[in-house]
Design a protein around this motif. Structure first.
Motif, mmCIF file in Angstrom:
data_model
loop_
_atom_site.group_PDB
_atom_site.id
_atom_site.type_symbol
_atom_site.label_atom_id
_atom_site.label_comp_id
_atom_site.label_asym_id
_atom_site.label_seq_id
_atom_site.Cartn_x
_atom_site.Cartn_y
_atom_site.Cartn_z
ATOM 1 N N ILE A 115 -56.009 -28.070 2.644
ATOM 2 C CA ILE A 115 -55.398 -29.139 1.853
ATOM 3 C C ILE A 115 -54.408 -29.951 2.674
ATOM 4 O O ILE A 115 -54.344 -31.183 2.562
ATOM 5 C CB ILE A 115 -54.743 -28.551 0.582
ATOM 6 C CG1 ILE A 115 -55.830 -28.012 -0.356
ATOM 7 C CG2 ILE A 115 -53.894 -29.600 -0.133
ATOM 8 C CD1 ILE A 115 -55.307 -27.311 -1.582
ATOM 9 N N GLU A 116 -53.644 -29.298 3.533
ATOM 10 C CA GLU A 116 -52.648 -30.005 4.345
ATOM 11 C C GLU A 116 -53.276 -30.790 5.485
ATOM 12 O O GLU A 116 -52.643 -31.710 6.025
ATOM 13 C CB GLU A 116 -51.631 -29.002 4.905
ATOM 14 C CG GLU A 116 -50.622 -28.513 3.887
ATOM 15 C CD GLU A 116 -49.752 -29.638 3.328
ATOM 16 O OE1 GLU A 116 -49.360 -30.536 4.102
ATOM 17 O OE2 GLU A 116 -49.473 -29.624 2.114
ATOM 18 N N ASN A 117 -54.484 -30.456 5.884
ATOM 19 C CA ASN A 117 -55.073 -31.061 7.074
ATOM 20 C C ASN A 117 -56.274 -31.958 6.804
ATOM 21 O O ASN A 117 -56.753 -32.629 7.721
ATOM 22 C CB ASN A 117 -55.468 -29.964 8.060
ATOM 23 C CG ASN A 117 -54.262 -29.285 8.676
ATOM 24 O OD1 ASN A 117 -53.638 -29.808 9.593
ATOM 25 N ND2 ASN A 117 -53.902 -28.107 8.168
ATOM 26 N N SER A 146 -49.486 -24.671 5.880
ATOM 27 C CA SER A 146 -49.464 -25.767 6.855
ATOM 28 C C SER A 146 -50.729 -25.834 7.701
ATOM 29 O O SER A 146 -51.092 -26.905 8.202
ATOM 30 C CB SER A 146 -48.240 -25.634 7.764
ATOM 31 O OG SER A 146 -48.263 -24.392 8.459
ATOM 32 N N ASN A 147 -51.397 -24.700 7.882
ATOM 33 C CA ASN A 147 -52.628 -24.671 8.680
ATOM 34 C C ASN A 147 -53.889 -24.686 7.824
ATOM 35 O O ASN A 147 -55.000 -24.534 8.349
ATOM 36 C CB ASN A 147 -52.639 -23.430 9.578
ATOM 37 C CG ASN A 147 -51.520 -23.444 10.596
ATOM 38 O OD1 ASN A 147 -51.272 -24.472 11.223
ATOM 39 N ND2 ASN A 147 -50.837 -22.318 10.755
ATOM 40 N N LYS A 177 -59.784 -31.409 9.978
ATOM 41 C CA LYS A 177 -59.444 -32.762 10.421
ATOM 42 C C LYS A 177 -60.673 -33.534 10.883
ATOM 43 O O LYS A 177 -60.696 -34.768 10.831
ATOM 44 C CB LYS A 177 -58.415 -32.689 11.550
ATOM 45 C CG LYS A 177 -57.042 -32.204 11.105
ATOM 46 C CD LYS A 177 -56.112 -32.012 12.295
ATOM 47 C CE LYS A 177 -54.748 -31.483 11.840
ATOM 48 N NZ LYS A 177 -53.843 -31.204 12.995
ATOM 49 N N ALA A 234 -57.665 -25.707 10.620
ATOM 50 C CA ALA A 234 -57.048 -27.041 10.683
ATOM 51 C C ALA A 234 -57.878 -27.993 11.523
ATOM 52 O O ALA A 234 -58.122 -29.151 11.131
ATOM 53 C CB ALA A 234 -55.632 -26.933 11.243
ATOM 54 N N LYS A 239 -57.630 -37.975 3.734
ATOM 55 C CA LYS A 239 -57.655 -38.477 2.366
ATOM 56 C C LYS A 239 -59.066 -38.912 2.004
ATOM 57 O O LYS A 239 -59.755 -39.563 2.790
ATOM 58 C CB LYS A 239 -56.698 -39.654 2.219
ATOM 59 C CG LYS A 239 -56.532 -40.121 0.775
ATOM 60 C CD LYS A 239 -55.466 -41.199 0.660
ATOM 61 C CE LYS A 239 -55.284 -41.636 -0.795
ATOM 62 N NZ LYS A 239 -54.228 -42.686 -0.925
ATOM 63 N N GLN A 259 -53.769 -29.230 -6.430
ATOM 64 C CA GLN A 259 -53.098 -29.535 -5.169
ATOM 65 C C GLN A 259 -53.909 -30.539 -4.348
ATOM 66 O O GLN A 259 -53.343 -31.400 -3.668
ATOM 67 C CB GLN A 259 -52.857 -28.257 -4.371
ATOM 68 C CG GLN A 259 -51.825 -27.330 -5.020
ATOM 69 C CD GLN A 259 -51.309 -26.266 -4.070
ATOM 70 O OE1 GLN A 259 -51.202 -26.490 -2.866
ATOM 71 N NE2 GLN A 259 -50.982 -25.104 -4.607
ATOM 72 N N LYS A 262 -53.125 -34.789 -3.055
ATOM 73 C CA LYS A 262 -53.284 -35.250 -1.673
ATOM 74 C C LYS A 262 -54.402 -36.283 -1.527
ATOM 75 O O LYS A 262 -54.756 -36.677 -0.417
ATOM 76 C CB LYS A 262 -53.595 -34.055 -0.762
ATOM 77 C CG LYS A 262 -52.454 -33.061 -0.621
ATOM 78 C CD LYS A 262 -51.371 -33.600 0.310
ATOM 79 C CE LYS A 262 -50.304 -32.558 0.568
ATOM 80 N NZ LYS A 262 -49.301 -33.056 1.542
ATOM 81 N N PHE A 281 -54.429 -23.040 1.513
ATOM 82 C CA PHE A 281 -53.008 -23.332 1.367
ATOM 83 C C PHE A 281 -52.240 -23.151 2.683
ATOM 84 O O PHE A 281 -52.735 -22.529 3.618
ATOM 85 C CB PHE A 281 -52.402 -22.439 0.287
ATOM 86 C CG PHE A 281 -53.056 -22.593 -1.068
ATOM 87 C CD1 PHE A 281 -53.432 -23.840 -1.542
ATOM 88 C CD2 PHE A 281 -53.294 -21.496 -1.871
ATOM 89 C CE1 PHE A 281 -54.038 -23.987 -2.785
ATOM 90 C CE2 PHE A 281 -53.900 -21.623 -3.121
ATOM 91 C CZ PHE A 281 -54.267 -22.875 -3.581
#
Length: 291
Positions: free
Chosen positions: A86-88, A82-83, A60, A56, A91, A112, A116, A80
């Motif tokens: 794709i979630e971190n 939360s860590n 970032k 993560a 854009k 996915q 995002k 995949f």
């Protein structure tokens, strides 16, 4: 986005990944790395490459995230959740998975990522440790042309044969075609060396003759000499080749395709692994023949 200013995050520092990171660093890219075992990356850190404490955190701080991990399960873990990547990811970031993995997984990541606002490419490679060190890897890419064109300067640092094969998953399908080719070829290389020995020939001289003719291949030119030297250090692990061949076999079966050469090679490499050689290089296959 000017590629010389892109911040690259690289996840997975194995036999090939380490050389790929070095090449990017030498070309002036800011590269941050993460791998599960930090000790394996200490030499890179001493060379000025930066460390991130988690997937993560690395994601970032990066514009381009490259992954080169072991198995499809590892790919799922880093992309995949939360860590995960794709979630971190910011854009507009570019995600490049260079692991040899499942085509469907590449498609899932692409979908996915798209949701995002991220750009995803599957870009497995071939060329082993030598290709990684020399920056001459073959890079087989699946995804959108715009994303491909944007990160092409990065690919140019890592490889010399870089082709956009089609949409998401196409890179993985191409790599599986590559592995199917190598599978039967490795059996042939081993048989040829043993035949030369049994015929009373000097196998090194035989290689000099046949490696430049119609029988020529990467395996014959680069791995056969290692076999003769009994050098079984991994340029590409037996366990990872088994993984690749298993994925290829499953994909072939899904398409109703019979692959007898692949079946034979996979069975031989499984036997080799059972003999304690899973962490050896693929050239260790000669041990099954030279008895």
């Amino acid at each position: 986005m000017q590629t010389t200013k892109q911040k690259i995050g690289f996840i997975g520092i194995g036999v090939m990944g380490k050389s790929m990171v070095r090449n990017l660093h030498k070309k002036g890219y800011t590269v941050k790395i993460f791998t599960r075992t930090k000790e394996k990356a200490l030499d890179l850190l001493e060379e000025g490459i930066q460390w991130s404490n988690s997937v993560a955190e690395l994601t970032k701080e990066s514009d381009v995230i490259i992954t080169m991990v072991g198995y499809p399960s590892d790919v799922e873990e880093v992309y995949f959740g939360s860590n995960g990547i794709i979630e971190n990811a910011k854009k507009g970031s570019y995600l490049i998975d260079m692991t040899t993995s499942k085509p469907q997984l590449a498609t899932d990541i692409y979908q996915q990522a798209l949701e995002k606002g991220l750009h995803s490419l599957d870009a497995p490679v071939s060329g082993g440790d030598i290709g990684a060190q020399n920056g001459t890897l073959a890079i087989m890419v699946g995804g959108d042309k715009q994303a491909f064109d944007t990160v092409l300067p990065i690919f140019d640092v890592l490889g010399s044969n870089i082709i956009l094969q089609g949409p998401a998953g196409a890179g993985q399908h191409t790599k599986l075609s590559n592995q199917i080719t190598i599978a039967s070829n490795m059996v042939g290389v081993c048989e040829a060396i043993i035949y030369a020995k049994k015929a009373g020939l000097n196998p090194s001289l035989v290689l000099d003759s046949i490696s430049t003719g119609a029988a020529g291949s990467f395996s014959l030119s680069n791995l056969a000499p290692r076999m003769l030297k009994e050098d079984y250090a991994p340029g590409f692990y037996v366990k990872h080749f088994i993984k690749d061949m298993t994925i290829a076999l499953e994909s072939a079966q899904e398409m109703g395709l019979d692959t007898p050469g692949l079946n034979l090679s996979l069975s031989l490499y499984k036997e080799l692994a059972e003999n304690g050689e899973e962490d050896s290089g693929t050239q260790a296959l000669i041990k099954l023949f030279d008895q």
